[in-house]
Write a protein that holds these residues in place. Structure first.
Motif, PDB file in Angstrom:
ATOM      1  N   GLU A  81       0.825  -1.210   0.000  1.00 50.65           N
ATOM      2  CA  GLU A  81       0.000   0.000   0.000  1.00 50.65           C
ATOM      3  C   GLU A  81       0.860   1.260   0.000  1.00 50.65           C
ATOM      4  N   GLU A  85       0.975   4.386  -2.621  1.00 51.93           N
ATOM      5  CA  GLU A  85       0.865   5.781  -2.178  1.00 51.93           C
ATOM      6  C   GLU A  85       2.039   6.610  -2.679  1.00 51.93           C
ATOM      7  N   GLU A  96      -3.015  14.364  -4.316  1.00 58.81           N
ATOM      8  CA  GLU A  96      -2.775  13.796  -2.995  1.00 58.81           C
ATOM      9  C   GLU A  96      -2.820  14.874  -1.920  1.00 58.81           C
ATOM     10  N   GLU A  99      -6.320  15.630  -1.079  1.00 60.05           N
ATOM     11  CA  GLU A  99      -6.898  14.594  -0.215  1.00 60.05           C
ATOM     12  C   GLU A  99      -6.632  14.919   1.253  1.00 60.05           C
ATOM     13  N   LEU A 100      -5.386  15.302   1.532  1.00 59.79           N
ATOM     14  CA  LEU A 100      -5.049  15.666   2.905  1.00 59.79           C
ATOM     15  C   LEU A 100      -5.846  16.878   3.362  1.00 59.79           C
ATOM     16  N   MET A 103      -9.341  15.859   4.280  1.00 61.44           N
ATOM     17  CA  MET A 103      -9.424  15.108   5.535  1.00 61.44           C
ATOM     18  C   MET A 103      -9.253  16.022   6.733  1.00 61.44           C
ATOM     19  N   HIS A 132       0.584  10.576   4.830  1.00 52.96           N
ATOM     20  CA  HIS A 132      -0.478   9.869   4.108  1.00 52.96           C
ATOM     21  C   HIS A 132      -0.710   8.478   4.694  1.00 52.96           C
ATOM     22  N   GLU A 135      -2.648   8.991   7.922  1.00 55.40           N
ATOM     23  CA  GLU A 135      -4.002   9.495   7.719  1.00 55.40           C
ATOM     24  C   GLU A 135      -4.891   8.500   6.970  1.00 55.40           C
ATOM     25  N   GLU A 136      -4.340   7.821   5.982  1.00 54.62           N
ATOM     26  CA  GLU A 136      -5.160   6.960   5.125  1.00 54.62           C
ATOM     27  C   GLU A 136      -5.115   5.487   5.535  1.00 54.62           C
ATOM     28  N   LEU A 137      -3.958   5.032   6.039  1.00 55.08           N
ATOM     29  CA  LEU A 137      -3.820   3.615   6.386  1.00 55.08           C
ATOM     30  C   LEU A 137      -3.812   3.365   7.884  1.00 55.08           C
TER      31      LEU A 137
END
Length: 232
Positions: A81, A85, A96, A99-100, A103, A132, A135-137
């Motif tokens: 993953e 990323e 990207e 996206e941050l 969030m 990332h 925050e995402e994983l």
């Protein structure tokens, strides 16, 4: 001047505590239940000792291999993953960053501040990947648990836990209830120790593990007694 107060936290990411706890509890419950079941069926000293020893060795190996495979597979999945990323950060840094921003704004951060931080991160790919990932994983790339640490912790703690109900037989005492009693002491002690790690009352953790182990032993003792009567 505001004083800086340092907070010391336990190591929750090294992979050893969960594996050690699970290993010790599993070793205790497994061998207590095995000995209770075989003893309930009317087996003698030699059979009980052989059963407990086989359960200890087989269980410790199984737990160690299982923990190693589980943690390594999880780490490999995280690595895959992270590669995805990193690729996205290289080919689409603006997307990207947005996206941050989205969030952080959803969590209540002002839009201007969120965009400012995201723009700074675009200039530092390594830090951007770390952010990332968190925050995402929900992971920290350089703080992933070690599969070897998990495997060794689980192996050793299972063996130690499984040894408790075997102690009377190792010293030549043929007493099932003494073995179960010692196993119960081990369960209560292990639960109390875990309670200290997690800030729970030590007696509560100890009592909980004792009850769970007693239920497992009662079930296998009953089954052993039924089968023993049936085959005698």
């Amino acid at each position: 001047m505001t004083a800086v107060i340092e907070h010391h936290h336990a190591d929750v990411s090294g992979g050893w505590l969960r594996a050690a706890t699970f290993g010790a509890m599993d070793g205790l419950v497994t061998n207590i239940a095995l000995i209770a079941g075989v003893g309930g069926g009317g087996a003698g000293h030699r059979a009980l000792l052989l059963t407990g020893a086989a359960g200890l060795v087989a269980g410790a190996i199984s737990m160690g291999l299982g923990e190693y495979t589980s943690v390594r597979t999880q780490n490999e999945q995280v690595a895959a993953e992270l590669d995805k990323e990193l690729h996205e950060l290289k080919v689409n840094p603006d997307g990207e960053a947005e996206e941050l921003v989205a969030m952080w704004v959803a969590r209540g951060l002002p839009v201007a501040l969120a965009r400012q931080v995201a723009d700074v991160l675009k200039k530092h790919p390594e830090q951007a990947l770390r952010v990332h990932a968190q925050e995402e994983l929900g992971v920290v790339p350089d703080e992933l648990p070690s599969p070897w640490t998990a495997a060794v912790s689980s192996f050793v703690c299972f063996a130690v836990g499984a040894l408790f109900p075997l102690l009377p037989y190792l010293f030549g005492l043929d007493n099932l209830w003494l073995a179960l009693g010692i196993g119960g002491v081990g369960l209560f002690t292990a639960g109390a120790i875990v309670g200290r790690f997690t800030a729970r009352p030590w007696w509560s953790g100890g009592f909980r593990q004792l009850v769970l182990g007693a239920l497992a032993a009662a079930a296998t003792y009953g089954i052993g007694a039924l089968i023993g009567v049936g085959v005698s």
